[in-house]
Design a protein around this motif. Structure first.
Motif, PDB file in Angstrom:
ATOM      1  N   ASP A 106       0.816  -1.211   0.000  1.00 52.79           N
ATOM      2  CA  ASP A 106       0.000   0.000   0.000  1.00 52.79           C
ATOM      3  C   ASP A 106       0.849   1.261   0.000  1.00 52.79           C
ATOM      4  O   ASP A 106       0.403   2.328  -0.414  1.00 52.79           O
ATOM      5  N   GLN A 107       2.105   1.157   0.455  1.00 55.01           N
ATOM      6  CA  GLN A 107       3.004   2.303   0.402  1.00 55.01           C
ATOM      7  C   GLN A 107       3.615   2.477  -0.981  1.00 55.01           C
ATOM      8  O   GLN A 107       4.028   3.576  -1.353  1.00 55.01           O
ATOM      9  N   PHE A 424      -8.100  -4.294   8.263  1.00 58.95           N
ATOM     10  CA  PHE A 424      -7.537  -2.973   8.473  1.00 58.95           C
ATOM     11  C   PHE A 424      -8.490  -2.075   9.263  1.00 58.95           C
ATOM     12  O   PHE A 424      -8.054  -1.248  10.067  1.00 58.95           O
ATOM     13  N   GLU A 588       7.794  -2.062  10.362  1.00 61.91           N
ATOM     14  CA  GLU A 588       6.601  -1.488   9.733  1.00 61.91           C
ATOM     15  C   GLU A 588       5.423  -1.695  10.674  1.00 61.91           C
ATOM     16  O   GLU A 588       5.537  -2.376  11.696  1.00 61.91           O
ATOM     17  N   SER A 589       4.307  -1.107  10.330  1.00 63.83           N
ATOM     18  CA  SER A 589       3.090  -1.344  11.095  1.00 63.83           C
ATOM     19  C   SER A 589       2.782  -2.843  11.113  1.00 63.83           C
ATOM     20  O   SER A 589       2.777  -3.496  10.063  1.00 63.83           O
ATOM     21  N   GLN A 592       0.007  -4.078   8.851  1.00 68.45           N
ATOM     22  CA  GLN A 592       0.429  -4.113   7.453  1.00 68.45           C
ATOM     23  C   GLN A 592       1.314  -5.322   7.169  1.00 68.45           C
ATOM     24  O   GLN A 592       1.171  -5.981   6.140  1.00 68.45           O
ATOM     25  N   TYR A 596       0.129  -8.132   4.432  1.00 64.14           N
ATOM     26  CA  TYR A 596       0.802  -8.218   3.139  1.00 64.14           C
ATOM     27  C   TYR A 596       1.890  -9.286   3.073  1.00 64.14           C
ATOM     28  O   TYR A 596       2.348  -9.628   1.990  1.00 64.14           O
TER      29      TYR A 596
END
Length: 689
Positions: A106-107, A424, A588-589, A592, A596
């Motif tokens: 998503d980034q 999410f 990272e989060s 996430q 992913y």
């Protein structure tokens, strides 16, 4: 943004090293502003200086070509392609590669859009729709600096055609160019008050700065004496040069992001650049300061340095997450102490704090030199210029967007999957209307936070956060990682009450301030907010004499003198002090990472994607904080991680009940589990004995 266009054999004009020196001044101002905005608040005006230089040099090339009957649109744009495209292609390819390596799907989607906009020279229109240049959100844009390149190239898509038409007027050429510049300036004045982002990013509100350079080029072509180095009044030349330098320096010093910009303030750096160029290479400042070989070299690499510096500053913190900073801190301290330094911890703390940023600047400069010497100069000396030009055009305008689109499509494919959207929403902290956010914010008791960020400073706290109603009293002090312990403490309070025992919880926390004894001498808003939070905590400790003070923080443990801090808290009246170590920090989060990389069934523990610094911090705190009858260290690492450094991803049978809602803040449920499984025992050991 300015490109090196000084080749005299192509421009048919004498090379002026002082103009490369002026480039150096401009690019260093911009780089310093992006790296240390609090130190050089007006450094962004370097872009205005770039626009003037570019307008002067490129307009000189066009005008001389038209006047001599040799101007060709094809040759002009081919020259621009060979100047602009090589370095930009290199930067965009590296950016895509780093995104693929360091970012989650998503980034990568917004990054792909940025790369496409940069390759097609409409980045200024992309950010115009999404953010203000001075907004905090703007710093998240990997290629934000390409807005100025977009403005410049949009100007040169129109200017050659316009200049050819203007040239037919013969007597009124300067008047027409001046009228165009005035119209652009007035549009800027009108929009800066009503639509400030449009005034900043739109090409038509910036063209006047390039047209000022074009007017200079016209004056030079007409042999205006002050622009010629052998002739002209020397006293006048010195005055003009000094005034130009003064205007640029003053604008860098006094223009801030709080000023409506460009607007009227943009006249200062623009006029300053005009005067410095107009003074000619014979002026003392131009000859002795701007023409110094080292300064000129920085000017020669100013284009690739401008391209590289912002991405380097952007990627540095992401890469630093993967480095064991405390181990590096220890290494620096040991080396300095071996060398006999008395301030080894202070120096090492400064290096760790500033290290990623300083390393980014060094890397950016090294890449700029490499790009200039190895790529740009090789393209310029290419024997087959026509084929080189076609290849560069295809690579940037077609190849880069196709690569970016393919990467985005691949990432979109990875993002698609049953249940990810609902997952999410389960951990949504970004939307103010999110039920999870409201629940978490309430559980963290953010109303007991003195400082929550710029513009969020409280002189006092709400009464329930400060005034105890009996004993024993537990006071919670620290940053947001102290706040995320509050749900667990509340759970302990309820359990004790159900057993007929009391427990009162006080909280003096902040969003981003470490617990500290001495007030810092900095004068920023953040420093004032942190000073207020820490002083209020110390005053509260002295007032209520809590039975237990719990201190914890997210990062920066190496810069805290823990023995002195614990001693001061005890001196102020706390009966016992508990220091809670860091919880695991993910690169990272965590939602996430799970969505992913491990969807739909993540493991209960992970060894990967953890910041290694936390384990070194835990070891260091075990050494610094000696367990005594009045002091205790509670290791969160012991609770969350096993001996193999595999840390909990989830609690309980549902693997999607994660331990953190981002890269390191505990969910309320995990906070309660930690309090019941670890922290509660340490508190009970003090208040029940």
């Amino acid at each position: 943004m300015l490109t090196p266009t000084h080749a005299p054999q192509e421009a048919d004009m004498a090379y002026r090293p002082d103009i490369d020196g002026l480039r150096a001044l401009a690019v260093l101002a911009v780089v310093a502003f992006h790296a240390f905005p609090e130190r050089l608040p007006g450094g962004f005006v370097g872009v205005d200086v770039f626009f003037v230089i570019s307008g002067f040099l490129i307009s000189s090339i066009i005008m001389r070509g038209i006047e001599g009957g040799t101007f060709s649109y094809r040759d002009f744009y081919a020259r621009r392609i060979r100047r602009i495209f090589p370095a930009l292609i290199f930067v965009l390819l590296v950016t895509l590669g780093l995104g693929l390596t360091l970012l989650l799907p998503d980034q990568n989607l917004p990054l792909g859009k940025e790369v496409m906009a940069g390759a097609l020279f409409f980045y200024n229109f992309l950010v115009l729709r999404t953010t203000d240049y001075f907004d905090t959100a703007a710093a998240q844009n990997t290629l934000l600096h390409l807005w100025s390149l977009g403005v410049e190239e949009q100007f040169y898509m129109l200017w050659p055609v316009a200049l050819v038409l203007v040239w037919r007027l013969k007597r009124h050429r300067s008047v027409v160019i001046a009228a165009l510049a005035l119209a652009s300036f007035l549009l800027n004045i009108v929009l800066v008050e009503t639509h400030p982002s449009a005034a900043f990013y739109l090409p038509f509100t910036r063209f006047w700065q390039l047209l000022c350079g074009a007017l200079l080029a016209m004056a030079a072509l007409q042999s205006n004496p002050i622009l010629q180095s052998p002739q002209g009044s020397r006293p006048l030349r010195q005055i003009v040069s000094l005034a130009g330098m003064a205007l640029i320096v003053v604008s860098i010093a006094v223009v801030t992001d709080g000023v409506a910009y460009p607007g009227w303030p943009a006249i200062m750096p623009t006029l300053g650049a005009v005067l410095l160029i107009a003074a000619g290479p014979g002026a003392w400042i131009n000859r002795h300061l701007l023409s110094q070989p080292s300064v000129v070299f920085i000017g020669l690499v100013s284009y690739p340095l401008y391209l590289w510096h912002w991405p380097a500053l952007h990627w540095a913190p992401l890469i630093a997450k993967r480095v064991d900073l405390l181990a590096l801190h220890t290494l620096i301290v040991d080396a300095l102490e071996f060398a006999g330094s008395d301030n080894s911890r202070k120096v090492a703390g400064w290096v760790i704090q500033r290290g990623p940023k300083m390393a980014a600047l060094l890397v950016a400069f090294a890449l700029a030199v490499f790009t200039y010497l190895v790529i740009e100069k090789r393209v310029r000396t290419s024997p087959n210029r026509s084929r080189t030009t076609r290849s560069l055009f295809i690579a940037l305008v077609i190849g880069i967007p196709v690569l970016a689109g393919a990467q985005m499509a691949f990432m979109q494919y990875k993002m698609n999957g049953a249940g990810r959207g609902e997952f999410f929403k389960r951990y949504d902290m970004s939307s103010p209307n999110s039920a999870y956010r409201r629940t978490t914010v309430a559980a963290y008791r953010t109303d007991c936070s003195v400082y929550g960020g710029p513009g969020d400073v409280k002189p006092t706290l709400d009464a329930p956060c400060i005034v105890p109603a009996g004993s024993p009293i537990v006071l919670l002090w620290g940053d947001s990682h102290a706040m995320h312990l509050r749900p667990g403490l509340d759970a302990l309070q309820r359990r004790r009450q159900s057993n007929g025992k009391s427990l009162n919880i006080l909280q003096v926390t902040s969003g981003s301030c470490h617990a500290a004894i001495e007030q810092t001498d900095r004068t920023t808003e953040e420093a004032r907010g942190c000073n207020l939070a820490n002083e209020l905590a110390l005053q509260t400790i002295a007032k209520v004499k809590p039975d237990v003070v719990i201190i914890t923080q997210a990062i920066g443990h190496a810069s805290t003198n823990w023995p002195d801090l614990v001693a001061e808290v005890s001196r102020r009246g706390a009966k016992h002090v508990i220091v809670v170590g860091p919880v695991p920090q993910w690169t990272e989060s965590l939602p996430q990472l799970v969505a992913y990389r491990y969807w739909p069934a993540p493991p209960a523990r992970l060894q990967d994607h953890l910041q290694p610094e936390m384990f070194a911090v835990d070891r260091q705190l075990r050494r610094d904080i000696i367990n005594t009858p009045t002091t205790s260290y509670v290791s969160a690492i012991d609770f969350f991680c096993d001996q193999n450094r595999a840390c909990l991803v989830s609690l309980g049978p549902d693997r999607l009940d994660l331990t953190t809602h981002d890269s390191g803040h505990l969910t309320p449920a995990t906070s309660r589990a930690f309090a019941e499984g670890k922290l509660g025992a340490a508190i009970a050991a003090f208040i029940d004995n």
